[in-house]
Motif scaffolding. Structure first.
Motif, PDB file in Angstrom:
ATOM      1  N   LEU A  61      -6.931   1.989  -4.706  1.00 30.26           N
ATOM      2  CA  LEU A  61      -6.241   3.330  -5.007  1.00 30.26           C
ATOM      3  C   LEU A  61      -7.178   4.253  -5.689  1.00 30.26           C
ATOM      4  N   THR A  62      -8.429   4.457  -5.125  1.00 26.72           N
ATOM      5  CA  THR A  62      -9.673   5.185  -5.587  1.00 26.72           C
ATOM      6  C   THR A  62      -9.923   5.798  -4.174  1.00 26.72           C
ATOM      7  N   PRO A  63     -10.500   7.012  -4.206  1.00 22.69           N
ATOM      8  CA  PRO A  63     -11.164   7.597  -3.079  1.00 22.69           C
ATOM      9  C   PRO A  63     -11.919   6.901  -2.257  1.00 22.69           C
ATOM     10  N   PRO A  74      -2.282  12.625  -6.752  1.00 26.79           N
ATOM     11  CA  PRO A  74      -2.001  13.118  -5.292  1.00 26.79           C
ATOM     12  C   PRO A  74      -3.335  13.046  -4.306  1.00 26.79           C
ATOM     13  N   ASP A  75      -4.352  13.207  -5.192  1.00 23.12           N
ATOM     14  CA  ASP A  75      -5.730  13.261  -4.397  1.00 23.12           C
ATOM     15  C   ASP A  75      -6.130  11.799  -3.845  1.00 23.12           C
ATOM     16  N   VAL A  76      -5.288  10.693  -4.340  1.00 22.05           N
ATOM     17  CA  VAL A  76      -5.498   9.470  -3.578  1.00 22.05           C
ATOM     18  C   VAL A  76      -4.217   9.103  -2.724  1.00 22.05           C
ATOM     19  N   ALA A  77      -3.211   9.394  -3.270  1.00 20.98           N
ATOM     20  CA  ALA A  77      -2.042   9.111  -2.608  1.00 20.98           C
ATOM     21  C   ALA A  77      -1.895   9.694  -1.369  1.00 20.98           C
ATOM     22  N   GLU A  78      -2.106  10.824  -1.071  1.00 23.90           N
ATOM     23  CA  GLU A  78      -2.013  11.620   0.098  1.00 23.90           C
ATOM     24  C   GLU A  78      -3.047  11.088   1.355  1.00 23.90           C
ATOM     25  N   PRO A  79      -4.516  10.867   0.718  1.00 17.36           N
ATOM     26  CA  PRO A  79      -5.221  10.066   2.025  1.00 17.36           C
ATOM     27  C   PRO A  79      -4.770   8.632   2.314  1.00 17.36           C
ATOM     28  N   LEU A  80      -4.359   8.068   1.249  1.00 14.63           N
ATOM     29  CA  LEU A  80      -3.737   6.733   1.457  1.00 14.63           C
ATOM     30  C   LEU A  80      -2.710   6.571   2.406  1.00 14.63           C
ATOM     31  N   LEU A  81      -1.630   7.483   2.267  1.00 15.55           N
ATOM     32  CA  LEU A  81      -0.528   7.658   3.055  1.00 15.55           C
ATOM     33  C   LEU A  81      -0.955   8.133   4.473  1.00 15.55           C
ATOM     34  N   ALA A  82      -1.750   9.266   4.599  1.00 14.99           N
ATOM     35  CA  ALA A  82      -2.621   9.368   5.750  1.00 14.99           C
ATOM     36  C   ALA A  82      -3.153   8.480   6.682  1.00 14.99           C
ATOM     37  N   LYS A  83      -3.831   7.758   5.931  1.00 11.15           N
ATOM     38  CA  LYS A  83      -4.564   6.648   6.694  1.00 11.15           C
ATOM     39  C   LYS A  83      -3.736   5.410   7.159  1.00 11.15           C
ATOM     40  N   LEU A  84      -2.703   5.265   6.532  1.00 14.33           N
ATOM     41  CA  LEU A  84      -1.505   4.278   6.918  1.00 14.33           C
ATOM     42  C   LEU A  84      -0.881   4.899   8.029  1.00 14.33           C
ATOM     43  N   ALA A  85      -0.677   6.118   8.123  1.00 12.10           N
ATOM     44  CA  ALA A  85      -0.033   6.677   9.299  1.00 12.10           C
ATOM     45  C   ALA A  85      -0.539   6.784  10.556  1.00 12.10           C
ATOM     46  N   LEU A 135       0.791  -1.132  -0.200  1.00 13.71           N
ATOM     47  CA  LEU A 135       0.203  -0.080  -0.089  1.00 13.71           C
ATOM     48  C   LEU A 135       0.840   1.388  -0.164  1.00 13.71           C
ATOM     49  N   GLU A 136       1.969   1.263   0.832  1.00 15.27           N
ATOM     50  CA  GLU A 136       2.993   2.533   0.607  1.00 15.27           C
ATOM     51  C   GLU A 136       3.575   2.627  -0.511  1.00 15.27           C
ATOM     52  N   SER A 137       3.942   1.495  -1.188  1.00 15.66           N
ATOM     53  CA  SER A 137       4.634   1.745  -2.441  1.00 15.66           C
ATOM     54  C   SER A 137       3.440   2.200  -3.619  1.00 15.66           C
ATOM     55  N   LEU A 138       2.324   1.705  -3.402  1.00 13.31           N
ATOM     56  CA  LEU A 138       1.265   2.263  -4.368  1.00 13.31           C
ATOM     57  C   LEU A 138       1.270   3.699  -4.334  1.00 13.31           C
TER      58      LEU A 138
END
Length: 135
Positions: free
Chosen positions: A95-97, A32-43, A20-23
């Motif tokens: 990898l979608t909202p 960035p509209d999906v990458a940033e929320p995914l990284l925030a969720k993982l964090a 997930l982090e790699s994606l």
């Protein structure tokens, strides 16, 4: 005094975190509209082993039914990796909202998010293990 809904902390399978982090990192420049929320969720997620993964939480490969809290419509979907996505069969990419919104959410949990077009959406996970015939 009204209370706002309690934020549900996502629970994510440790076996999926690296991919997930790699994606998210690979998508950061073009999506960035999906990458940033995914990284925030993982964090902020609670990361657990596959043995500790609660049976009532959405993870990769989970078939589920959710209710669109705006329209009231129920939808059967399966959360999948991007290469397995097929909206016609109800296979929603992580990898979608909406995929990010569903990831780690328990049955009964609700979440709101912004679509890529800037519309606010909200959903509630009703049950797991239900797959529509199309999926």
């Amino acid at each position: 005094m009204s209370r706002s809904p309690r934020r549900v902390r996502a629970v994510i399978n440790a076996d999926h975190v690296g991919r997930l982090e790699s994606l998210a990192e690979a998508a950061s420049a073009r999506l960035p509209d999906v990458a940033e929320p995914l990284l925030a969720k993982l964090a902020t997620a609670r990361i657990v082993t596959s043995r500790q993964m609660p049976a009532d939480v959405v993870t990769l490969g989970t078939a589920l039914t959710y209710r669109d809290d705006i329209s009231g419509r129920e939808q059967d979907v399966t959360l999948v990796w991007p290469e397995e996505a097929d909206i016609g069969r109800g296979a929603i990419s992580v990898l979608t909202p909406i995929g990010i919104a569903l990831l780690g959410l328990p049955v009964g949990g609700n979440v709101s998010w912004m679509t890529r077009t800037g519309h606010k959406r909200a959903l509630t996970v009703l049950r797991l293990g239900v797959v529509s015939e199309a999926a």
